[in-house]
Design a protein around this motif. Structure first.
Motif, PDB file in Angstrom:
ATOM      1  N   VAL A 171      -9.936 -11.573  -0.496  1.00  0.00           N
ATOM      2  CA  VAL A 171     -10.037 -11.064   0.879  1.00  0.00           C
ATOM      3  C   VAL A 171     -10.062  -9.538   0.950  1.00  0.00           C
ATOM      4  CG1 VAL A 171      -8.941 -13.105   1.858  1.00  0.00           C
ATOM      5  CG2 VAL A 171      -7.518 -11.138   1.207  1.00  0.00           C
ATOM      6  N   GLY A 172      -9.971  -8.866  -0.196  1.00  0.00           N
ATOM      7  CA  GLY A 172      -9.973  -7.409  -0.146  1.00  0.00           C
ATOM      8  C   GLY A 172      -9.959  -6.794  -1.521  1.00  0.00           C
ATOM      9  N   GLU A 173      -9.887  -5.469  -1.528  1.00  0.00           N
ATOM     10  CA  GLU A 173      -9.861  -4.720  -2.776  1.00  0.00           C
ATOM     11  C   GLU A 173      -9.022  -3.469  -2.603  1.00  0.00           C
ATOM     12  OE1 GLU A 173     -13.774  -3.476  -3.791  1.00  0.00           O
ATOM     13  OE2 GLU A 173     -14.144  -2.496  -1.877  1.00  0.00           O
ATOM     14  N   VAL A 174      -8.632  -2.914  -3.735  1.00  0.00           N
ATOM     15  CA  VAL A 174      -7.817  -1.705  -3.754  1.00  0.00           C
ATOM     16  C   VAL A 174      -8.675  -0.530  -4.175  1.00  0.00           C
ATOM     17  CG1 VAL A 174      -5.834  -0.564  -4.830  1.00  0.00           C
ATOM     18  CG2 VAL A 174      -5.734  -3.016  -4.302  1.00  0.00           C
ATOM     19  N   THR A 175      -8.559   0.562  -3.442  1.00  0.00           N
ATOM     20  CA  THR A 175      -9.233   1.795  -3.824  1.00  0.00           C
ATOM     21  C   THR A 175      -8.262   2.956  -3.668  1.00  0.00           C
ATOM     22  OG1 THR A 175     -10.053   2.215  -1.584  1.00  0.00           O
ATOM     23  CG2 THR A 175     -11.479   0.940  -3.045  1.00  0.00           C
ATOM     24  N   ARG A 176      -8.601   4.055  -4.280  1.00  0.00           N
ATOM     25  CA  ARG A 176      -7.795   5.266  -4.125  1.00  0.00           C
ATOM     26  C   ARG A 176      -8.270   6.011  -2.888  1.00  0.00           C
ATOM     27  NH1 ARG A 176      -3.028   4.964  -6.699  1.00  0.00           N
ATOM     28  NH2 ARG A 176      -3.321   4.021  -8.747  1.00  0.00           N
ATOM     29  N   ALA A 184       0.828  -1.215   0.000  1.00  0.00           N
ATOM     30  CA  ALA A 184       0.000   0.000   0.000  1.00  0.00           C
ATOM     31  C   ALA A 184       0.856   1.256   0.000  1.00  0.00           C
ATOM     32  CB  ALA A 184      -0.928  -0.010   1.217  1.00  0.00           C
ATOM     33  N   GLU A 185       1.912   1.257   0.802  1.00  0.00           N
ATOM     34  CA  GLU A 185       2.761   2.437   0.879  1.00  0.00           C
ATOM     35  C   GLU A 185       3.540   2.661  -0.407  1.00  0.00           C
ATOM     36  OE1 GLU A 185       5.149   1.873   4.357  1.00  0.00           O
ATOM     37  OE2 GLU A 185       3.553   2.525   5.734  1.00  0.00           O
ATOM     38  N   THR A 186       3.980   1.585  -1.039  1.00  0.00           N
ATOM     39  CA  THR A 186       4.727   1.722  -2.292  1.00  0.00           C
ATOM     40  C   THR A 186       3.813   2.149  -3.440  1.00  0.00           C
ATOM     41  OG1 THR A 186       6.269   0.001  -1.576  1.00  0.00           O
ATOM     42  CG2 THR A 186       6.238   0.534  -3.926  1.00  0.00           C
ATOM     43  N   ALA A 187       2.631   1.551  -3.523  1.00  0.00           N
ATOM     44  CA  ALA A 187       1.697   1.849  -4.613  1.00  0.00           C
ATOM     45  C   ALA A 187       0.874   3.103  -4.362  1.00  0.00           C
ATOM     46  CB  ALA A 187       0.763   0.660  -4.822  1.00  0.00           C
ATOM     47  N   ARG A 188       0.921   3.629  -3.112  1.00  0.00           N
ATOM     48  CA  ARG A 188       0.140   4.807  -2.724  1.00  0.00           C
ATOM     49  C   ARG A 188      -1.354   4.567  -2.935  1.00  0.00           C
ATOM     50  NH1 ARG A 188       2.598   7.021   0.769  1.00  0.00           N
ATOM     51  NH2 ARG A 188       1.171   8.791   0.574  1.00  0.00           N
ATOM     52  N   VAL A 189      -1.845   3.461  -2.369  1.00  0.00           N
ATOM     53  CA  VAL A 189      -3.254   3.095  -2.492  1.00  0.00           C
ATOM     54  C   VAL A 189      -3.811   2.730  -1.115  1.00  0.00           C
ATOM     55  CG1 VAL A 189      -3.059   2.273  -4.872  1.00  0.00           C
ATOM     56  CG2 VAL A 189      -2.711   0.665  -2.965  1.00  0.00           C
ATOM     57  N   LEU A 190      -5.133   2.658  -1.045  1.00  0.00           N
ATOM     58  CA  LEU A 190      -5.835   2.163   0.128  1.00  0.00           C
ATOM     59  C   LEU A 190      -6.253   0.723  -0.157  1.00  0.00           C
ATOM     60  CD1 LEU A 190      -7.389   2.418   2.846  1.00  0.00           C
ATOM     61  CD2 LEU A 190      -9.310   3.340   1.518  1.00  0.00           C
ATOM     62  N   THR A 222      -2.710   3.251   2.943  1.00  0.00           N
ATOM     63  CA  THR A 222      -2.860   2.483   4.181  1.00  0.00           C
ATOM     64  C   THR A 222      -3.670   1.225   3.932  1.00  0.00           C
ATOM     65  OG1 THR A 222      -3.488   2.675   6.514  1.00  0.00           O
ATOM     66  CG2 THR A 222      -4.985   3.635   4.893  1.00  0.00           C
ATOM     67  N   VAL A 223      -3.770   0.407   4.969  1.00  0.00           N
ATOM     68  CA  VAL A 223      -4.570  -0.814   4.939  1.00  0.00           C
ATOM     69  C   VAL A 223      -5.627  -0.701   6.029  1.00  0.00           C
ATOM     70  CG1 VAL A 223      -4.581  -3.333   5.163  1.00  0.00           C
ATOM     71  CG2 VAL A 223      -2.613  -2.170   4.120  1.00  0.00           C
ATOM     72  N   VAL A 224      -6.876  -0.905   5.652  1.00  0.00           N
ATOM     73  CA  VAL A 224      -7.986  -0.853   6.602  1.00  0.00           C
ATOM     74  C   VAL A 224      -8.676  -2.203   6.586  1.00  0.00           C
ATOM     75  CG1 VAL A 224     -10.184   0.227   7.186  1.00  0.00           C
ATOM     76  CG2 VAL A 224      -8.295   1.632   6.327  1.00  0.00           C
TER      77      VAL A 224
END
Length: 350
Positions: free
Chosen positions: A315-320, A247-253, A325-327
């Protein structure tokens, strides 16, 4: 736990050398016998039989992946694996996380004076078995002996070379908004298995490490045309640390659904007793893969064809989001931020 193919026919005369000794105690002849009769004879291959300072390798004209790792697990043998399997599988899996087909390994051994010869023989046989299973050749290596009390039995280092046969850029920077996050199976078993043996803990059911090679299912995804954006194996720091790094490298949530993360009940119970969070417990046969959402169902179907991935789940998805971070959303609907721990829950587990 002993390797399946262990025999008592150690090629070194145990009556003469029941344990590893330093050079001043006859280690010169012993080291020669270790290299010739144990390592070269057991691992085989033309590169080793040349007895040269470096290996000359035949490589296809393609992109290469190169990785190295060291293994200091205590105890050396644990339910479901041992330091020999870890050393081979660990580097093979690191290569696989680039989508590479593993080809060659180097093997560095640091042996402690006083190590029983039969223990070393068990480790060597385990390394051979793991290399044969994964289709890699051990082509070069090195062995050193350190003073008694300085090496904890055996330390291993493996470096690996693999060939990348595709045009994908499999890396955190390739993660996209809308990607599905797929976990290859249940988490937490390796760390708990090692911890149980180390501390003499007994649970109602035996917990075995998930130690396993991962290249085959990964290559199956790529060969099926899945647009793999990122892969990461879940070793030290577990699922949580791997996702935070991405998440930190890709700058995503990254949004996780904890209800969909498979954790065996015995592992969950052990974590509750010990005060551990399964999201942070190390694994040695699990990975996450980021793929476009429309390919998630097909990806899971492919992964479940392999026993090591039969528990694969989205188990999850990526959003902007505003922050990288990871929630995680709990089973009761509350959310928490998943961060890295300041230290390791379980040291010396790989």
């Amino acid at each position: 736990m002993e390797p399946d193919n262990l025999t008592l026919s150690c090629p070194i005369p145990i009556q003469q050398y029941p344990a590893i000794v330093m050079a001043h105690g006859g280690g010169g002849r012993l080291m020669h016998q270790l290299i010739e009769k144990m390592f070269v004879a057991t691992f085989g291959g033309s590169a080793l039989t040349h007895r040269h300072d470096s290996a000359s390798l035949e490589l296809p004209c393609a992109r290469l992946a190169f990785s190295t790792d060291s293994y200091v697990v205590r105890p050396l043998f644990f339910p479901g694996g041992d330091i020999g399997k870890l050393a081979v599988y660990g580097t093979v899996n690191d290569l696989a996380m680039s989508g590479a087909r593993p080809l060659y390994l180097s093997l560095g051994m640091i042996l402690e004076e006083g190590l029983p010869m039969e223990t070393l023989w068990q480790v060597v046989l385990s390394i051979r078995q793991a290399a044969q299973e994964t289709g890699v050749q051990i082509v070069t290596g090195d062995t050193k002996v350190v003073d008694r009390g300085k090496g904890d039995g055996v330390f291993l280092n493996t470096s690996g070379v693999g060939v990348i046969e595709h045009d994908l850029l499999i890396a955190p920077q390739s993660v996209r908004d809308g990607d599905a996050v797929i976990l290859s199976g249940d988490i937490g078993r390796h760390g708990i298995a090692v911890m149980a043996v180390r501390e003499g803990l007994e649970f109602e059911s035996a917990i075995e490490s998930d130690c396993a090679p991962l290249a085959e299912p990964v290559l199956a995804l790529i060969e099926a045309g899945i647009e793999v954006h990122c892969l990461r194996d879940l070793t030290r720091g577990g699922l949580a640390s791997a996702l935070v790094e991405i998440a930190e490298t890709a700058r995503v949530l990254i949004q996780l659904d904890e209800a969909r993360i498979p954790v065996r009940e015995d592992v969950r119970g052990a974590c509750e007793i010990l005060g551990f969070d399964p999201l942070y417990v190390a694994n040695e046969g699990r990975f996450v893969v980021f793929v476009p959402a429309e390919q998630a169902e097909k990806s899971v179907e492919i992964l479940r064809r392999f026993p090591v991935c039969e528990g694969a789940q989205v188990v999850g998805e990526v959003t902007r989001g505003e922050e990288a971070t990871v929630v995680s959303r709990s089973v009761i609907g509350t959310s928490r931020v998943v961060d890295m721990l300041s230290g390791e829950q379980l040291p010396r587990i790989c």
